[in-house]
Scaffold this active site. Structure first.
Site, mmCIF file in Angstrom:
data_model
loop_
_atom_site.group_PDB
_atom_site.id
_atom_site.type_symbol
_atom_site.label_atom_id
_atom_site.label_comp_id
_atom_site.label_asym_id
_atom_site.label_seq_id
_atom_site.Cartn_x
_atom_site.Cartn_y
_atom_site.Cartn_z
ATOM 1 C CB SER A 100 -9.178 48.288 -15.606
ATOM 2 O OG SER A 100 -9.362 48.921 -14.354
ATOM 3 C CB THR A 101 -13.299 52.068 -15.537
ATOM 4 O OG1 THR A 101 -14.049 50.853 -15.445
ATOM 5 C CG2 THR A 101 -14.086 53.133 -16.224
ATOM 6 N NE ARG A 103 -10.678 53.701 -10.099
ATOM 7 C CZ ARG A 103 -9.959 53.366 -9.023
ATOM 8 N NH1 ARG A 103 -10.049 54.077 -7.913
ATOM 9 N NH2 ARG A 103 -9.156 52.316 -9.059
ATOM 10 C CD GLU A 205 -24.614 43.462 -15.871
ATOM 11 O OE1 GLU A 205 -24.226 44.462 -16.512
ATOM 12 O OE2 GLU A 205 -24.056 43.079 -14.820
#
Ligand SMILES: CC(C)=CCNc1ncnc2c1ncn2[C@@H]1O[C@H](COP(=O)(O)O)[C@@H](O)[C@H]1O
Ligand SMILES: [Zn+2]
Length: 348
Positions: A100-101, A103, A205
């Site tokens: 997870s980033t 924030r 990607e």
């Protein structure tokens, strides 16, 4: 009654190595979040891409913006992380690497450090509650935020790696692949590697990233997310494939995500087959189980039916994924668990 094949894939012990926390939020958790924030007027159609639907990559990234609006306090993050961990466990996942980033503080009211601490707290609480799953965490760098933020995030990840008894194991590079260039992030990624963080990088990607992939493969990463356009048939090159092969770098492959995000035209065209037939370490993953309305059992079943693989083949695939985890201390224990579970599974 659940069909026999469904039951097999749900009971199959599995390893999930590529799951973005906020992309993994289920419908039932979204409903709880919506109830907490009715003023946002968010409906489920805005946070998930259902079966048969396709979206452009850009539209998919808009979905994350909506979810981030819903998940913006410490309480939300704790609930989301616990729900996601429990759901993976209920789906037969025995080892999960979440990513997870952290924030910006102004979007969550908490520091990036507190964000990571909250996810770690969720992992600890699930462990104490006896949820049958081992969880490790990768701190994510969003490529859109540039070199300086990437470096800060690496420092944060290093601090947590040293202070969480091995719960934080690595760094992920993700975010909109059409924005920014990996060359700017190279110093941060190299620093991460040098300080002992494992690296999982989203690579090729989208098409036309051969230069970037060439550069990033020289680090080299410990795993590759997607790698959709690495091989020559889709505009990559033999030199990219050779690099991946030389280091035996495992690929994290997410069928539904790539088809719904339209980087792969159909399931049968998925690059899983290219790498699998070569005997290269290939791990089936979900990417964003909430956004793409899937789970890891479904992804295994989908790979089996698309490529005509047997239950025995899928067993071997899930077992081999153990060797691709970033938790060397758990490998023996996980192999043991697989051996113990095997007889019940093949009696079905
Ligand atoms: C658009 C699409 C087809 C998505 C699948 N492919 C992805 N490619 C790159 N980054 C991603 C992808 N899915 C999720 N992420 C990252 O994960 C974030 C959501 O989880 P979190 O807030 O880091 O907890 C997104 O904002 C994005 O930075
Ligand atoms: Zn991803």
């Amino acid at each position: 009654m659940e069909k026999e094949a469904d039951l097999f894939y749900r009971q199959l012990p599995k390893v999930e190595l590529h799951a973005h926390l906020n992309g993994s939020v289920s419908l039932s958790t979204i409903e709880k979040l919506v109830a907490r924030k009715p003023h946002l007027n968010i409906e489920h159609g805005m946070t998930a891409i259902r079966s048969g639907q396709r979206r452009t990559l850009d539209e998919c990234f808009q979905v994350f913006k909506v979810i981030h609006q819903l998940v913006d306090t410490e309480e939300d993050i704790l609930m989301v992380a616990k729900d996601v961990i429990r759901e993976f466990a209920a789906d037969g996942v025995k080892y999960l690497e979440l990513r997870s980033t952290p924030r910006k503080e102004k979007t969550t009211g908490m520091t990036k450090r507190r964000y990571v601490e909250t996810v770690i707290e969720a992992i600890r609480q699930c462990k104490n509650e006896g949820v049958d799953i081992e969880v490790r965490f990768l701190v994510a760098v969003d490529r859109r935020n540039g070199a300086e933020v990437a470096m800060e995030t690496v420092k944060l990840a290093e601090d947590f790696m040293l202070s969480t008894d091995g719960l934080v194991v690595g760094l992920d590079l993700s975010g909109d692949p059409t924005v920014g260039h990996g060359r700017d992030l190279l110093p941060a990624l190299q620093k991460a590697k040098n300080c002992g963080l494992k690296l999982s990088l989203h690579l090729s990607e989208v098409p036309s990233q051969a230069d970037e992939s060439e550069l990033l493969l020289n680090i080299p990463p410990d795993r590759i997310g997607h790698g959709t356009f690495l091989h020559p048939e889709v505009g990559g090159s033999q030199s990219l494939v050779d690099k991946v092969r030389k280091h035996n770098t495992p690929l994290e492959l997410c069928l539904t995500s790539n088809v719904k995000g339209q980087t792969v035209s159909s399931y049968s065209q998925h690059h899983f087959l290219y790498w699998y037939q070569m005997g290269h370490p290939s791990v089936i993953c979900t990417d964003d189980k909430g956004v793409f309305c899937t789970d890891l059992s479904k992804e295994y079943q989908l790979a089996a039916s698309t490529f005509n693989l047997s239950q025995e083949d899928m067993w071997t695939l899930s077992q081999k994924a153990i060797d691709c985890t970033f938790a060397p201390d758990l490998k023996q224990q996980l192999h043991q668990k697989w051996l113990e579970l095997r007889p019940t599974l093949f009696q079905l």
